[in-house]
Motif scaffolding. Structure first.
Motif: not given
Ligand code: 5GP
Length: 128
Positions: A1-14, A19-23, A40-49
């Motif tokens: 399941m997508a994380t809350i931050f992926t939903k934010i990145i995808n605009g599903e959660i406001p 700022a954003e760039d490709e990654h 600041v979050v990576p668009k690729r969903e990775v748990d541990y930095i």
């Protein structure tokens, strides 16, 4: 399941996007330690930095550096502090927090309660 931050990145959660760039994507933390506290979050969903590959980690730091410069230009503070905790949301993220003394980066301190208008005003000052 997508994380809350992926939903934010995808605009599903406001979010109050900074700022954003490709990654990478930067947005205001909803429970800020200080005005301008940004994630600041990576668009690729990775748990541990530290599971990001070297190129992603370096790119995330370079992106965070740009975001920090914009926060520092907009918010009165001595510096932008940086923290990685990641115990609540399993999607790697860097906290960027305006600080003027060491205690300003203490996450056990009470968080600010800001209204949507206050968040929007801060966003408008920092976003790029
Ligand atoms: P950590 O995982 O580093 O302990 O904390 C996660 C951070 O994400 C917290 O500071 C929390 O306020 C923030 N956060 C959690 N959910 C949301 C959300 O839906 N929107 C925003 N803008 N921030 C969030």
């Amino acid at each position: 399941m997508a994380t809350i931050f992926t939903k934010i990145i995808n605009g599903e959660i406001p979010s109050y996007k900074i700022a954003e760039d490709e990654h990478f994507y930067a947005f205001l933390d909803i429970n800020p330690l200080a005005e301008g506290h940004t994630l600041v979050v990576p668009k690729r969903e990775v748990d541990y930095i530290f599971d990001l590959n070297d190129e992603e980690l370096a790119g995330m730091m370079a992106f965070a550096k740009k975001v920090a410069a914009h926060i520092r230009a907009a918010v009165p503070c001595k510096r932008i502090g940086m923290a990685v905790i990641g115990l609540d949301v399993p999607h790697a993220h860097i906290h960027l927090v305006p600080i003027s003394e060491g205690g300003d980066l203490d996450f056990s301190r009470p968080k600010l309660k800001l209204t949507p208008d206050e968040f929007k005003a801060i966003q408008a000052k920092i976003q790029f």
